[in-house]
Design an enzyme around this catalytic site. Sequence first.
Site, PDB file in Angstrom:
ATOM      1  N   GLU A 384     143.981  64.525  73.468  1.00 14.01           N
ATOM      2  CA  GLU A 384     142.976  64.478  74.522  1.00 14.01           C
ATOM      3  C   GLU A 384     141.653  65.026  74.018  1.00 14.01           C
ATOM      4  OE1 GLU A 384     146.288  65.306  78.053  1.00 14.01           O
ATOM      5  OE2 GLU A 384     144.837  66.868  77.520  1.00 14.01           O
ATOM      6  N   HIS A 465     150.929  75.736  78.945  1.00 12.69           N
ATOM      7  CA  HIS A 465     151.920  74.946  79.685  1.00 12.69           C
ATOM      8  C   HIS A 465     153.328  75.468  79.415  1.00 12.69           C
ATOM      9  CE1 HIS A 465     148.756  71.544  79.094  1.00 12.69           C
ATOM     10  NE2 HIS A 465     148.540  72.173  80.241  1.00 12.69           N
TER      11      HIS A 465
END
Length: 525
Positions: A384, A465
């Site tokens: 990303e 995460h």
Amino acid sequence: MPMRRREALGIAGRGTLAGLGAAVLGGAGSRAFAAASSRTHFPALVIGSGFGGAVAALRLGRAGVDTLVVERGREWPVAPRKHVFGSMNGVTDTMFWFRGSTRWPALPPTPVRPGPGIMEVSEENGLDIACGAGVGGGSLVYTGVTVAPPRRYFERLYPPGLRYEEFARTWFPKVRRMLGASPMPRDVYRSLPFTHSRLWDEHLARTGFRTFPLESTFDWDVVRRELAHTAPLSATVGESDFGCGNGAKKSLTRGYLPAALATGHVQLRALHEVRSIGRRRDGRFSVEVRRLTTGGAVLGTAEFTCDMLFVAAGTLNTNRLLVAARDRGDLPDLPASLGTGFGDNGDQLTLRSQTLRFHGGSQGSPCASGAFFPDEFDLPLLAESWVLPGYHAVPALITFSVTVDGDNRGTFRYDPRTRRVALADWSAGKSEAAARSARELSSRVIAANPGTLPVTVTTRPFTGHPLGGCAIGRTTDLEGRVHGVEGLYVLDGSLVPGNAGGVNPSLTIAALAERAMAGIVTRAG
């Protein structure tokens, strides 16, 4: 009569959820408010107000179940005309949860006053774990990427009872609508602060890789106001990791949480940090909290009881609470699998130099695009376009990648000497396969773009995460009911079995929670 959704969102947009709560319960000083604020037993109690907890609160409230949500962090107001949060460009004491110095990728250690800041960074063995602390949980500090896992990895991770078709048809779209996710508009993409996004896309295209837009929960109207200099600069100057106080991010305080409070059946109490959970002789769950001031002083402790307990404190703190409850004997029937199967989602942050082409005096934080690589490297990964705030003028581009790592896992264990739960068997080597894949991608992009220095920089092992420890289908059933303890549910990232399948996990966590709550409400438990 319950407040309508339009009215709820209007109040939340103008001010705070506390204001909405007062509007629903009656003003401070009223008999209704006094009765509500002194109440200590609820049919349902939710620990945490992040992606799982907010879903649970809304669905319980709409089912008419009186519910208390306790959140350890502060409620942060939307302030369209002033700065609320600190950032890498301006460190403040509100950034970190009870730390004496900053700890963040590329941020030099800086002394700060310990207090209930918006980001917890826990220094575990071989891994820094970051998680949000505030009303709205991780939605305050994530970068808004809202993407579903590819089918083949979803089916590899979850038991057959969780059907991908059902999630693609029902639960993923439901969450996207609630969060208001959408791709970056072209006019924003073409603006000066997103020059780095366009250059990132160009570099990958020159390497022969296809990029695609990623859906995001940034509010593009607020971003446009920043571009027009009619709103304080936040998203367009790279702020996101520690919040966007001008409302540029559609956090859970813009959708799920105000809708939950507007049912009239949900209370939310911020700065209530859960310290332990157990079960009383009468069968009710006991939840002990310490009450904090915004400066971090302890006002006192309190005990709440409930019949149904929803633990949604985030992967790190859900494991801390439940593993301690099992091993101390407070909830001795919790399964042995609890605390196992933790993973870092293969998170990697890489920096590579770029040709000396000016890419803006600032870099916007919303992520415009990504590229998925199922077979090219050691591990499949989603790359990303990212930003590293505070280093805008450096001729470099940032890539954040989440990697499909099905092998490297850790375990949370309770230490009776310290009375603490920690990640016991993780090492930096467990992040190496993901790091190697990220470095190989960077090397190939560098080789295809003449003038780019053959240097890739990675950070120390770090994850925003954390996932696993209460894996769905193993520690819980397919609707989050914890095996062996009736009335106990888990609804957060700890359900995800250590890896989200090559994506940022927020959409999956909320979708799992939506599906679980639909079943729980239908079967009344």
